[in-house]
Design an enzyme around this catalytic site. Structure first.
Site, short mmCIF file in Angstrom:
data_model
loop_
_atom_site.label_atom_id
_atom_site.label_comp_id
_atom_site.label_asym_id
_atom_site.label_seq_id
_atom_site.Cartn_x
_atom_site.Cartn_y
_atom_site.Cartn_z
N ASP A 243 0.83 -1.20 0.00
CA ASP A 243 0.00 0.00 0.00
C ASP A 243 0.87 1.26 0.00
O ASP A 243 1.70 1.44 0.88
CB ASP A 243 -0.89 -0.04 1.25
N THR B 111 -6.78 3.48 -2.44
CA THR B 111 -6.64 2.07 -2.06
C THR B 111 -7.73 1.14 -2.61
O THR B 111 -7.42 0.08 -3.15
CB THR B 111 -6.60 1.96 -0.52
N ASP C 50 -9.68 -3.80 5.66
CA ASP C 50 -10.74 -4.67 5.11
C ASP C 50 -10.74 -4.63 3.58
O ASP C 50 -10.76 -5.67 2.92
CB ASP C 50 -12.11 -4.29 5.71
N ARG C 51 -10.70 -3.43 3.00
CA ARG C 51 -10.79 -3.34 1.53
C ARG C 51 -9.58 -3.98 0.84
O ARG C 51 -9.68 -4.46 -0.28
CB ARG C 51 -10.98 -1.89 1.07
N ASP D 199 1.30 2.38 3.99
CA ASP D 199 0.44 3.53 3.70
C ASP D 199 0.25 4.40 4.93
O ASP D 199 0.36 5.62 4.86
CB ASP D 199 -0.92 3.03 3.19
N HIS E 174 1.40 8.28 5.20
CA HIS E 174 0.47 9.37 5.52
C HIS E 174 0.94 10.15 6.74
O HIS E 174 0.75 11.35 6.83
CB HIS E 174 -0.93 8.82 5.80
N ASP F 270 -1.01 -0.22 -4.70
CA ASP F 270 -2.36 0.25 -5.02
C ASP F 270 -2.39 1.71 -5.44
O ASP F 270 -3.40 2.22 -5.90
CB ASP F 270 -3.32 -0.01 -3.84
N HIS F 271 -1.25 2.40 -5.26
CA HIS F 271 -1.06 3.80 -5.65
C HIS F 271 0.29 4.24 -5.12
O HIS F 271 0.87 3.52 -4.30
CB HIS F 271 -2.17 4.72 -5.09
ZN LIG Z 1 -3.43 6.06 1.58
#
Ligand SMILES: [Zn+2]
Length: 563
Positions: free
Chosen positions: A54, A95, A178-179, A321, A325, A368-369
């Site tokens: 992530d 995400t 979860d996602r 991730d 952040h 995912d990015h």
């Molecule tokens: Zn993020």
């Protein structure tokens, strides 16, 4: 039985003739031999492991390369295939859409996951990409388990593998988020598990998959493994050797509540109570270690990769991730998180070597990015960047609507850089939706740091093939997306002044690693452009299964070993 003996003998004969009688075989025999050899070689991997990291930017592979060991990222590069110019081909780079796109081989235009959260035009409310109020939590009493892939409209390669194997090949999805577990695992998964922090620290699921946790999950949850990571987070190597990141103390990092400075070391046992208990682990490299621990238990508990029918394990590492952040792209914390993730990958691959067998499994790794450098830091380096003042924009925009249309009531929602209009209300005012969209486009384009504005009408009547416009179109779902789409200036974000975020169609958000290694993968690298939706068709081609039903990507034939 006789038949089996006969075919074994036949096989033996072919092998013998291959090795010692090459010169005497006829052409006809030769073709039979090569065909037979091909068939005997075409066995699928016992296990496909999909790894999404992530928020992993491409340059985390290269910037920290000399800090990595031989068994993690470097092993994938040295033994496998490295797609060095791999990008997301849509906006927004979040995400939910990211995980859906990796596994469905298409973009939000078709799979329908247009954000993590978005405004639902029919329900007239914000919805979450994996939310499902019709199911219940399994493994916790609160609602953190009310999740399923119900909003993802298309199939994943994991679904296609289930269908192809008559539901014999298993699929398990695992992630702190979860996602990150649910969308990759698809609609037909045996299970998806995600981490429930707070004061519980357990892996949970939903009744979409099962009615109660299997024994191995309950055992893991009871093992106190998660709590064992409440320890001091200090750098893996001496901090003075971390020359690939900025100074530990700076003004661009968030940090944890209860600690004045965002500097090493972090005493997690001491900080946990002020930082939502077990949730603090998510924002440290230990969140990834815990994910690895759980993935290893899943392979053992579910006997993944133990027979000739291909299973799929989808693992998403989310801690990267949260750290990004909080601390930003150039932080010491991010560097340490990747050094430690590399160790977790090494441990994971070594386990796969012994449990499934070296050369018997296939791994791909992507993200995912990506993420933008902290704009406040970029500004200090004189690079154009900054922060959007949304409240100022909103006030000016409302004034304009009242002036022009004598009402601003037809703005239903503004989210994910899109504006949703109340079409019925516009109708009742005797206005035409296309005209209103066009007027708004012409107004907003004059605002500071708004680089581009498009209407839904343009998105559905123009075929964009290049540039940011085509990325917007690939992210635009006619049924779900808004009436107006905004694009901000490069490196301008709606975010706090510390830490990094993502979402744009610019290279810092789209350029991510894509590595393949293991069974059926050739060794090499390419600078040819590849896109995220190519991954699922590539795995489908490798397995010889159907492509996901709306896949738009192309199989990357050059990564597949043809021998
Ligand atoms: Zn993020």
């Amino acid at each position: 039985m006789l038949k089996r003996i006969f075919s074994s003998l036949l096989f033996l004969f072919f092998i013998l003739s291959c090795n010692s009688q090459k010169s005497v075989v006829t052409d006809e025999n030769a073709s039979a031999i090569s065909e037979n050899t091909k068939v005997s070689n075409h066995t699928n991997p016992k296990l496909v492991v999909g790894i999404v990291v992530d928020q992993m930017r491409y340059d985390y592979l290269t910037r920290f390369y000399n800090k990595y060991g031989d068994g993690g990222f470097k092993r994938m590069i040295k033994e496998g295939f490295n797609c060095r110019n791999n990008h997301f081909n849509y906006v927004p780079t979040y995400t939910g859409p990211g995980h859906a796109s990796v596994y469905t081989g298409t973009t939000p235009k078709y799979h329908g996951i247009i954000g993590n959260n978005w405004y639902d035009k029919e329900q007239k409310t914000m919805v979450y990409c994996a939310q499902d109020d019709t199911v219940s939590s399994v493994g916790t009493t609160d609602d953190a388990g009310q999740m399923s892939p119900n909003r993802m409209k298309t199939t994943s390669f994991t679904d296609e593998n289930r269908l192809f194997t008559q539901m014999q090949g298993k699929t398990i999805g695992i992630s702190l988020k979860d996602r990150g577990a649910i969308l990759p695992a698809g609609h037909t998964a045996n299970a998806a598990y995600w981490f429930h922090g707070r004061d519980e620290g357990v892996w949970i699921s939903s009744t979409f998959y099962m009615n109660s946790l299997p024994q191995w999950v309950s055992d893991f949850n009871a093992s106190e493994k998660a709590a064992s990571y409440f320890k001091v987070w200090d750098t893996y190597y001496d901090i003075s050797s971390y020359t690939e990141s900025g100074p530990d103390e700076n003004t661009f990092e968030g940090g944890f509540r209860g600690k004045e400075k965002a500097t090493f070391p972090y005493d997690l046992a001491q900080l946990k109570d002020e930082n939502r208990g077990f949730d603090i682990l998510k924002a440290t490299p230990y969140g990834n270690s815990l994910t690895t621990d759980f993935a290893i238990e899943a392979i053992k508990g579910e006997q993944l990769g133990q027979d000739s029918i291909t299973d799929v394990l989808a693992v998403s590492y989310s801690a990267t991730d949260y750290v990004g952040h909080n601390f930003g792209v150039s932080s010491k914390e991010i560097e340490d998180t990747y050094i430690r993730l590399d160790k977790d990958l090494e441990r994971f691959f070594e386990f796969l070597d012994t449990e499934v067998g070296e050369g018997q499994y296939t791994v791909f790794l992507t993200a995912d990015h990506g993420a933008v450098e902290v704009p406040a830091f970029l500004q200090s380096m004189k690079i154009p960047s900054g922060y959007l003042d949304n409240s100022e924009t909103r006030t000016r925009f409302t004034d304009y609507l009242n002036r022009k249309f004598k009402s601003s009531d037809f703005i239903e929602n503004i989210s994910n850089d899109q504006i949703f209009l109340n079409r019925r209300y516009i109708d009742s005012l005797g206005l035409h939706i296309n005209q209103v969209q066009e007027s708004i486009v012409n107004e907003l384009i004059s605002y500071k740091h708004v680089e581009k504005v498009f209407s839904a009408h343009t998105m559905t009547t123009t075929n964009f093939t290049t540039g940011i416009e085509s990325l917007l179109q690939n992210g635009y779902n006619q049924k779900r997306s808004g009436d107006i789409i905004l694009v901000a200036d490069p490196a301008y974000i709606s975010y706090g002044k510390t830490g990094s975020t993502h979402g744009s169609g610019l290279n810092y958000d789209t350029h991510v690693p894509l590595l393949f290694f293991g069974k059926g993968i050739t060794h090499g690298e390419t600078y040819q452009k590849t896109v995220i939706p190519d991954i699922a068709p590539t795995i489908s081609a490798l397995l010889g299964i159907s492509f996901p039903n709306a896949a738009t990507g192309q199989p990357l034939g050059f990564v597949i070993d043809k021998n």
